[in-house]
Scaffold this motif. Structure first.
Motif, PDB file in Angstrom:
ATOM      1  N   ASP A  16       0.880  -1.172   0.000  1.00  0.00           N
ATOM      2  CA  ASP A  16       0.000   0.000   0.000  1.00  0.00           C
ATOM      3  C   ASP A  16       0.915   1.218   0.000  1.00  0.00           C
ATOM      4  OD1 ASP A  16      -1.682   2.112   0.501  1.00  0.00           O
ATOM      5  OD2 ASP A  16      -2.913   1.031   1.963  1.00  0.00           O
ATOM      6  N   ILE A  17       1.197   1.721  -1.185  1.00  0.00           N
ATOM      7  CA  ILE A  17       2.226   2.753  -1.283  1.00  0.00           C
ATOM      8  C   ILE A  17       1.753   4.078  -0.696  1.00  0.00           C
ATOM      9  CG2 ILE A  17       1.634   3.602  -3.602  1.00  0.00           C
ATOM     10  CD1 ILE A  17       4.790   3.521  -4.069  1.00  0.00           C
ATOM     11  N   GLY A  18       0.430   4.344  -0.719  1.00  0.00           N
ATOM     12  CA  GLY A  18      -0.085   5.548  -0.086  1.00  0.00           C
ATOM     13  C   GLY A  18       0.161   5.532   1.414  1.00  0.00           C
ATOM     14  N   ALA A  19      -0.085   4.377   2.031  1.00  0.00           N
ATOM     15  CA  ALA A  19       0.164   4.237   3.470  1.00  0.00           C
ATOM     16  C   ALA A  19       1.657   4.339   3.769  1.00  0.00           C
ATOM     17  CB  ALA A  19      -0.391   2.910   3.968  1.00  0.00           C
ATOM     18  N   ALA A  20       2.488   3.805   2.887  1.00  0.00           N
ATOM     19  CA  ALA A  20       3.940   3.879   3.092  1.00  0.00           C
ATOM     20  C   ALA A  20       4.411   5.329   3.092  1.00  0.00           C
ATOM     21  CB  ALA A  20       4.662   3.082   2.009  1.00  0.00           C
ATOM     22  N   VAL A  21       3.902   6.133   2.149  1.00  0.00           N
ATOM     23  CA  VAL A  21       4.264   7.553   2.132  1.00  0.00           C
ATOM     24  C   VAL A  21       3.784   8.240   3.412  1.00  0.00           C
ATOM     25  CG1 VAL A  21       3.940   9.751   0.942  1.00  0.00           C
ATOM     26  CG2 VAL A  21       4.252   7.655  -0.389  1.00  0.00           C
ATOM     27  N   GLY A  22       2.567   7.881   3.849  1.00  0.00           N
ATOM     28  CA  GLY A  22       2.029   8.474   5.072  1.00  0.00           C
ATOM     29  C   GLY A  22       2.889   8.196   6.290  1.00  0.00           C
ATOM     30  N   ARG A  23       3.444   6.982   6.378  1.00  0.00           N
ATOM     31  CA  ARG A  23       4.324   6.646   7.506  1.00  0.00           C
ATOM     32  C   ARG A  23       5.574   7.511   7.510  1.00  0.00           C
ATOM     33  NH1 ARG A  23       2.895   1.375   5.989  1.00  0.00           N
ATOM     34  NH2 ARG A  23       4.932   1.087   4.978  1.00  0.00           N
ATOM     35  N   HIS A  24       6.137   7.747   6.338  1.00  0.00           N
ATOM     36  CA  HIS A  24       7.338   8.587   6.257  1.00  0.00           C
ATOM     37  C   HIS A  24       7.022  10.021   6.682  1.00  0.00           C
ATOM     38  CE1 HIS A  24      10.383   5.905   4.475  1.00  0.00           C
ATOM     39  NE2 HIS A  24       9.364   5.317   3.875  1.00  0.00           N
ATOM     40  N   ILE A  25       5.868  10.525   6.257  1.00  0.00           N
ATOM     41  CA  ILE A  25       5.493  11.888   6.645  1.00  0.00           C
ATOM     42  C   ILE A  25       5.311  11.982   8.156  1.00  0.00           C
ATOM     43  CG2 ILE A  25       3.660  13.613   6.467  1.00  0.00           C
ATOM     44  CD1 ILE A  25       3.249  12.728   3.574  1.00  0.00           C
ATOM     45  N   GLN A  26       4.649  10.987   8.744  1.00  0.00           N
ATOM     46  CA  GLN A  26       4.451  10.986  10.195  1.00  0.00           C
ATOM     47  C   GLN A  26       5.777  10.963  10.942  1.00  0.00           C
ATOM     48  OE1 GLN A  26       1.897   7.643  10.997  1.00  0.00           O
ATOM     49  NE2 GLN A  26       0.142   8.533   9.886  1.00  0.00           N
ATOM     50  N   ALA A  27       6.766  10.222  10.402  1.00  0.00           N
ATOM     51  CA  ALA A  27       8.083  10.173  11.042  1.00  0.00           C
ATOM     52  C   ALA A  27       8.741  11.544  11.021  1.00  0.00           C
ATOM     53  CB  ALA A  27       8.963   9.140  10.340  1.00  0.00           C
ATOM     54  N   TYR A  28       8.606  12.293   9.921  1.00  0.00           N
ATOM     55  CA  TYR A  28       9.187  13.630   9.855  1.00  0.00           C
ATOM     56  C   TYR A  28       8.484  14.582  10.820  1.00  0.00           C
ATOM     57  CZ  TYR A  28      12.364  12.888   5.952  1.00  0.00           C
ATOM     58  OH  TYR A  28      13.402  12.462   5.179  1.00  0.00           O
ATOM     59  N   VAL A  29       7.173  14.456  10.912  1.00  0.00           N
ATOM     60  CA  VAL A  29       6.427  15.306  11.832  1.00  0.00           C
ATOM     61  C   VAL A  29       6.828  15.006  13.279  1.00  0.00           C
ATOM     62  CG1 VAL A  29       4.123  15.868  12.711  1.00  0.00           C
ATOM     63  CG2 VAL A  29       4.490  15.593  10.244  1.00  0.00           C
ATOM     64  N   ALA A  30       6.994  13.713  13.593  1.00  0.00           N
ATOM     65  CA  ALA A  30       7.399  13.326  14.951  1.00  0.00           C
ATOM     66  C   ALA A  30       8.787  13.842  15.296  1.00  0.00           C
ATOM     67  CB  ALA A  30       7.349  11.808  15.091  1.00  0.00           C
ATOM     68  N   SER A  31       9.642  14.029  14.259  1.00  0.00           N
ATOM     69  CA  SER A  31      11.006  14.506  14.508  1.00  0.00           C
ATOM     70  C   SER A  31      11.105  16.022  14.538  1.00  0.00           C
ATOM     71  CB  SER A  31      11.961  13.957  13.441  1.00  0.00           C
ATOM     72  OG  SER A  31      11.648  14.492  12.161  1.00  0.00           O
TER      73      SER A  31
END
Length: 384
Positions: free
Chosen positions: A232-247
């Motif tokens: 699910d490439i949309g979900a994969a992109v979402g995880r990366h964005i969440q990681a940047y927001v968390a950092s």
């Protein structure tokens, strides 16, 4: 440009330069059809007859030696092809193909010098009438050393880059661990935690670099394995964005747009994550403004195949200079001087192409850099 008299050229095609099947034997009835023109060969070819006179000097040999074929044909081999070893000795006098040992069948490839000091790779084959008999032909192969030199320079640059990138974190790891071991009681818990956190971060940096080197080795040798699973490439992109927001990055800096319906994608999830990580890191580190990620279906470039999935990552920074566009996916290219090994985009391209996809770089509508990669559906054969 023709490179020999018609008689010599015909004889060479029929007898000396012949293509054979994998078994190594050609059907005598087909030999006339299997002959090739020496000018079609990628390497330089020089052939001398039993008297030492040049009877073939192909186009590649003329290009490598900068000697017109007409000037070489009919001349003695040592004059048409004046070669010296790296110590300045004349190669033909050293090897003496016509008067040397009768059991020799040639010379292995070695670096020799043409007049003017140009280096070439030369090998020779002696064709005899019978074993230990007189030499009938001397067949010389010439190759330019530039391609090999480029490869050697690339390897040297890789080694130098790796040594430089490893030195800093290893020096840090060594310094902090030695300090902690020698003066453990003198530091507070907070100081110890800070030092150990730094050691952990540097160890992770070394681990990432080693992983990059392994990826490069597999890409260069064509051994990069792709383990396809539903992604699910949309979900994969979402995880990366969440990681940047968390950092600490602002959530407003990212805009994710997903087109529907997306085709079912089968890909290697770890490698897709690696591609997304590299492209998003480039956009965040080197770009400015909003980072826009578009995930959408795309037509397949191959007729009869299902739709592909495309991912476009754009930013609003200064972008990539037009003159650098064709070097973005090469080793050691860096968009700026703000860190990095310059290997990430080279690996990204290798991963995408291992999936059978494509990746391009251009200028975003807002003026920044825009990377777009497309992955085919890639359904495993056993599910078809």
């Amino acid at each position: 440009m023709r490179v020999g008299t018609s008689g010599a050229q015909s004889a060479l095609r029929a007898h000396d330069v012949r293509s054979a099947p994998a078994s190594g034997h050609a059907d005598p009835a087909d030999r006339g059809e299997l002959g090739i023109d020496p000018d079609d060969l990628p390497d330089g070819l020089v052939v001398a007859d039993e008297r030492g006179r040049v009877i073939c000097f192909n186009a590649a040999a003329a290009r490598i030696t900068a000697t017109p074929a007409a000037d070489a044909l009919g001349r003695p081999l040592d004059r048409a092809l004046p070669l010296e070893d790296l110590e300045g000795r004349r190669w033909w006098q050293l090897t003496d193909p016509y008067g040397g040992l009768a059991i020799r069948n040639g010379q292995p490839e070695r670096n020799l010098l043409l007049p003017g000091g140009r280096e070439v790779l030369v090998s020779a084959r002696y064709t005899r009438v019978r074993p230990a008999g007189p030499v009938r032909r001397v067949v010389v192969s010439l190759r330019d050393t530039e391609a090999r030199r480029r490869t050697e320079r690339s390897h040297a640059e890789l080694i130098a880059t790796v040594a430089h990138e490893l030195r800093s974190p290893l020096t840090s790891v060594k310094g902090f661990t030695a300090t902690l071991l020698a003066k453990w009681e003198r530091f507070t818990d907070d100081q110890k935690k800070l030092m150990l956190s730094t050691v952990d971060a540097d160890a992770n940096r070394v681990t990432r670099l080693i992983a990059e080197l392994l990826d490069i080795s597999r890409i260069d040798s064509g051994r990069l394995e792709v383990r396809r699973q539903p992604v699910d490439i949309g979900a994969a992109v979402g995880r990366h964005i969440q990681a940047y927001v968390a950092s600490g990055q602002s959530a407003d800096r990212f805009l994710l747009r997903i087109g529907q319906p997306l085709p079912a994608l089968w890909a290697d999830p770890d490698k897709v994550d690696q591609v997304l990580s590299n492209l998003l890191e480039n956009a965040v580190r080197h770009g400015e403004g909003t980072v826009t990620i578009d995930v959408e279906p795309a037509p397949s470039p191959r007729e009869g195949e299902d739709a592909c999935t495309s991912v476009t990552v754009s930013d609003e920074g200064p972008g990539i200079p037009e003159e650098s566009m064709n070097r973005v996916f090469t080793r050691f290219w860096r968009g700026s001087k703000r860190g990095g090994t310059g290997l990430g985009l080279y690996i990204v391209k290798g991963i995408v192409e291992a999936h059978g996809g494509t990746i391009t770089v251009g200028r975003a509508p807002e003026g920044g850099a825009q990377f777009r990669f497309t992955l085919p559906v890639g359904t495993p054969a056993y599910l078809l």
